[in-house]
Write a protein that holds these residues in place. Structure first.
Motif, PDB file in Angstrom:
ATOM      1  N   PRO A  19       0.823  -1.218   0.123  1.00  0.00           N
ATOM      2  CA  PRO A  19       0.036  -0.001  -0.014  1.00  0.00           C
ATOM      3  C   PRO A  19       0.851   1.219  -0.052  1.00  0.00           C
ATOM      4  O   PRO A  19       1.782   1.206   0.452  1.00  0.00           O
ATOM      5  CB  PRO A  19      -0.834  -0.198   1.293  1.00  0.00           C
ATOM      6  CG  PRO A  19      -0.009  -1.001   2.084  1.00  0.00           C
ATOM      7  CD  PRO A  19       0.524  -1.866   1.279  1.00  0.00           C
ATOM      8  N   ARG A  20       0.569   2.174  -0.699  1.00  0.00           N
ATOM      9  CA  ARG A  20       1.365   3.546  -0.779  1.00  0.00           C
ATOM     10  C   ARG A  20       1.086   4.171   0.519  1.00  0.00           C
ATOM     11  O   ARG A  20      -0.197   4.312   1.077  1.00  0.00           O
ATOM     12  CB  ARG A  20       0.536   4.535  -1.790  1.00  0.00           C
ATOM     13  CG  ARG A  20       0.722   3.877  -3.471  1.00  0.00           C
ATOM     14  CD  ARG A  20       0.171   4.774  -4.399  1.00  0.00           C
ATOM     15  NE  ARG A  20       0.052   4.441  -5.614  1.00  0.00           N
ATOM     16  CZ  ARG A  20      -0.275   4.851  -6.851  1.00  0.00           C
ATOM     17  NH1 ARG A  20      -0.970   6.078  -6.624  1.00  0.00           N
ATOM     18  NH2 ARG A  20      -0.193   4.356  -7.983  1.00  0.00           N
ATOM     19  N   PRO A  21       2.180   4.848   0.971  1.00  0.00           N
ATOM     20  CA  PRO A  21       2.186   5.300   2.350  1.00  0.00           C
ATOM     21  C   PRO A  21       1.557   6.564   2.195  1.00  0.00           C
ATOM     22  O   PRO A  21       0.954   7.034   3.415  1.00  0.00           O
ATOM     23  CB  PRO A  21       3.813   5.558   2.570  1.00  0.00           C
ATOM     24  CG  PRO A  21       4.242   5.570   1.231  1.00  0.00           C
ATOM     25  CD  PRO A  21       3.539   4.654   0.319  1.00  0.00           C
ATOM     26  N   GLY A  23      -1.479   7.059   0.854  1.00  0.00           N
ATOM     27  CA  GLY A  23      -2.754   7.060   0.718  1.00  0.00           C
ATOM     28  C   GLY A  23      -3.741   7.136   1.816  1.00  0.00           C
ATOM     29  O   GLY A  23      -4.811   7.902   1.560  1.00  0.00           O
ATOM     30  N   GLN A  24      -3.201   6.852   3.014  1.00  0.00           N
ATOM     31  CA  GLN A  24      -3.957   7.191   4.200  1.00  0.00           C
ATOM     32  C   GLN A  24      -4.000   8.713   4.438  1.00  0.00           C
ATOM     33  O   GLN A  24      -5.041   9.181   4.803  1.00  0.00           O
ATOM     34  CB  GLN A  24      -3.275   6.423   5.337  1.00  0.00           C
ATOM     35  CG  GLN A  24      -4.269   6.486   6.731  1.00  0.00           C
ATOM     36  CD  GLN A  24      -3.851   5.396   7.592  1.00  0.00           C
ATOM     37  OE1 GLN A  24      -2.735   4.845   7.539  1.00  0.00           O
ATOM     38  NE2 GLN A  24      -4.297   5.658   8.732  1.00  0.00           N
ATOM     39  N   ALA A  25      -2.956   9.208   4.261  1.00  0.00           N
ATOM     40  CA  ALA A  25      -2.924  10.725   4.297  1.00  0.00           C
ATOM     41  C   ALA A  25      -3.838  11.488   3.685  1.00  0.00           C
ATOM     42  O   ALA A  25      -4.320  12.470   3.966  1.00  0.00           O
ATOM     43  CB  ALA A  25      -1.380  11.099   4.239  1.00  0.00           C
ATOM     44  N   ARG A  26      -3.831  11.051   2.475  1.00  0.00           N
ATOM     45  CA  ARG A  26      -4.774  11.734   1.348  1.00  0.00           C
ATOM     46  C   ARG A  26      -6.115  11.587   1.913  1.00  0.00           C
ATOM     47  O   ARG A  26      -7.150  12.486   1.716  1.00  0.00           O
ATOM     48  CB  ARG A  26      -4.426  11.335   0.182  1.00  0.00           C
ATOM     49  CG  ARG A  26      -3.388  11.797  -0.731  1.00  0.00           C
ATOM     50  CD  ARG A  26      -3.145  11.526  -2.067  1.00  0.00           C
ATOM     51  NE  ARG A  26      -3.163  10.058  -2.344  1.00  0.00           N
ATOM     52  CZ  ARG A  26      -1.997   9.689  -2.778  1.00  0.00           C
ATOM     53  NH1 ARG A  26      -0.942  10.234  -2.632  1.00  0.00           N
ATOM     54  NH2 ARG A  26      -1.938   8.254  -2.991  1.00  0.00           N
ATOM     55  N   ASN A  27      -6.600  10.362   2.206  1.00  0.00           N
ATOM     56  CA  ASN A  27      -7.788  10.190   2.657  1.00  0.00           C
ATOM     57  C   ASN A  27      -8.196  10.861   3.927  1.00  0.00           C
ATOM     58  O   ASN A  27      -9.396  11.473   4.037  1.00  0.00           O
ATOM     59  CB  ASN A  27      -8.037   8.481   3.023  1.00  0.00           C
ATOM     60  CG  ASN A  27      -8.156   7.889   1.814  1.00  0.00           C
ATOM     61  OD1 ASN A  27      -8.441   8.100   0.672  1.00  0.00           O
ATOM     62  ND2 ASN A  27      -7.812   6.569   1.890  1.00  0.00           N
ATOM     63  N   THR A  28      -7.486  11.013   4.919  1.00  0.00           N
ATOM     64  CA  THR A  28      -7.517  11.918   6.089  1.00  0.00           C
ATOM     65  C   THR A  28      -7.729  13.371   5.417  1.00  0.00           C
ATOM     66  O   THR A  28      -8.490  13.986   6.254  1.00  0.00           O
ATOM     67  CB  THR A  28      -6.400  11.782   6.901  1.00  0.00           C
ATOM     68  OG1 THR A  28      -6.157  10.233   7.279  1.00  0.00           O
ATOM     69  CG2 THR A  28      -6.717  12.481   8.304  1.00  0.00           C
ATOM     70  N   SER A  29      -6.808  13.937   4.499  1.00  0.00           N
ATOM     71  CA  SER A  29      -6.987  15.199   4.203  1.00  0.00           C
ATOM     72  C   SER A  29      -8.397  15.536   3.774  1.00  0.00           C
ATOM     73  O   SER A  29      -9.202  16.386   3.849  1.00  0.00           O
ATOM     74  CB  SER A  29      -5.946  15.503   3.295  1.00  0.00           C
ATOM     75  OG  SER A  29      -4.564  15.229   3.885  1.00  0.00           O
ATOM     76  N   ARG A  31     -11.139  13.760   4.186  1.00  0.00           N
ATOM     77  CA  ARG A  31     -12.299  13.812   5.289  1.00  0.00           C
ATOM     78  C   ARG A  31     -12.302  14.937   5.906  1.00  0.00           C
ATOM     79  O   ARG A  31     -13.227  15.420   6.183  1.00  0.00           O
ATOM     80  CB  ARG A  31     -12.052  12.558   6.169  1.00  0.00           C
ATOM     81  CG  ARG A  31     -12.400  11.183   5.269  1.00  0.00           C
ATOM     82  CD  ARG A  31     -12.555  10.196   6.463  1.00  0.00           C
ATOM     83  NE  ARG A  31     -11.376   9.965   6.999  1.00  0.00           N
ATOM     84  CZ  ARG A  31     -10.400   9.007   6.656  1.00  0.00           C
ATOM     85  NH1 ARG A  31     -10.922   7.997   5.808  1.00  0.00           N
ATOM     86  NH2 ARG A  31      -9.346   8.611   7.235  1.00  0.00           N
TER      87      ARG A  31
END
Length: 332
Positions: A19-21, A23-29, A31
């Motif tokens: 998984p791209r590191p 990706g989770q940060a972008r989803n958090t941004s 939201r």
């Protein structure tokens, strides 16, 4: 970096994509952005969405008329579906609709074309390094600062039978009567008032053009017309398209200027907004909202055309593009 193995049904192990590191940060941004924008969406839903939906609903009803089986006057509203819209395109009401539609389109096209030409000229004049440039800019903006109702009264005085216009022309023209002269009076008053708006936005675009571009064009022997056609117009196009879009949307909703300058119930200057107002004044709210809905759709089509087809940068999307993306587009 550790390799993640994915075992297939055949027993062979193959590396699985990690998984791209980010990706989770972008989803958090995303939201967080939606959470911060939710109050804005709520306000837009209350002040824009609800009135639009309420108006569309009202256009499907009609004021009850006549007597019931007991001889009493019927009160309230009754559901008629699309009958209000069907009535707009036939009979006496259809003639009024098409007249108002043609007047609205005529005022929009004629006034905006003249405003664009005059506004660009005003912007070029205000952009020059002249003495008293600040005074020129302030005086040009005076018509735009005058309220539309006051502007209508001013031009009504000018276009009186014994007013300034007839005195200068040496003729007696009934400018405020029902006829082609009243159309011309509306166009003149509208162009006088709103040309400075286009001039102001085009001036902002002119000030963003580097002077080095014109100096290089002069070295290459370009004439003043070539500089205007090949440099000025392409570079101020984004600002000019947005200015024309705003003016078209405003002119399509024209009501107060013809109402004050010429008056109501004049076929030559009656617009869709005036027609909807007149129907609402006669308590025919279903028909009035049908007129308003048609006008809303007309404006939406014009806005979509400018944004999608002509590329009007209304929200500054071009300025937010990444530099590498812009470089690829230029190279292409």
């Amino acid at each position: 970096m550790a390799t993640i193995l994915d075992k297939s049904p055949g027993g062979a192990a193959r590396p699985a994509r990690a998984p791209r590191p980010g990706g989770q940060a972008r989803n958090t941004s995303r939201r967080l952005a939606l959470l911060l924008l939710s109050p804005t969406f709520l306000v837009l839903a209350l002040v824009v969405g609800y009135p639009v939906l309420s108006g569309i609903r009202e256009s499907l009803f009609a004021q009850a008329e006549g007597l019931d089986e007991n001889g009493f006057v019927i009160e309230g509203e009754r559901f008629v579906g699309l009958d209000n819209y069907a009535a707009l395109f036939s009979g006496e009401r259809g003639e009024a609709f098409w007249n108002a539609f043609s007047n609205t389109t005529f005022f929009t096209v004629t006034a905006v074309v003249l405003e664009t030409a005059i506004g660009v000229g005003l912007a070029l004049i205000m952009h020059q390094a002249l003495r008293g440039r600040a005074l020129i800019r302030a005086s040009v903006l005076v018509p735009w600062a005058v309220p539309t109702a006051m502007s209508g009264l001013l031009w009504r005085w000018i276009f009186q039978p014994d007013g300034v216009a007839n005195t200068l022309l040496g003729q007696e023209i009934l400018w405020t009567a029902d006829g082609i002269a009243s159309k011309l009076a509306i166009v003149v008053a509208e162009v006088w008032k709103t040309s400075p708006f286009i001039g102001l936005l085009v001036l902002a675009g002119l000030q963003m053009i580097p002077k080095d571009v014109y100096e290089a064009a002069k070295v290459d022997g370009a004439s003043a017309w070539q500089q205007f056609r090949l440099i000025t117009l392409p570079l101020v196009r984004p600002a000019l398209v947005v200015a024309v879009l705003f003016r078209m949307l405003d002119t399509l909703r024209m009501f107060d200027l013809p109402f004050v300058l010429v008056g109501a119930n004049k076929d030559s200057v009656e617009t869709l907004s005036m027609l909807a107002w007149m129907e609402a004044g006669n308590l025919r709210y279903g028909v009035a909202t049908a007129y308003a809905t048609i006008l809303f759709l007309y404006i939406a089509v014009i806005a979509y055309t400018f944004v999608k087809v002509l590329g009007a940068d209304v929200i500054g999307e071009a300025r937010s593009r990444k530099p590498e993306q812009t470089g690829k587009e230029v190279a292409a």
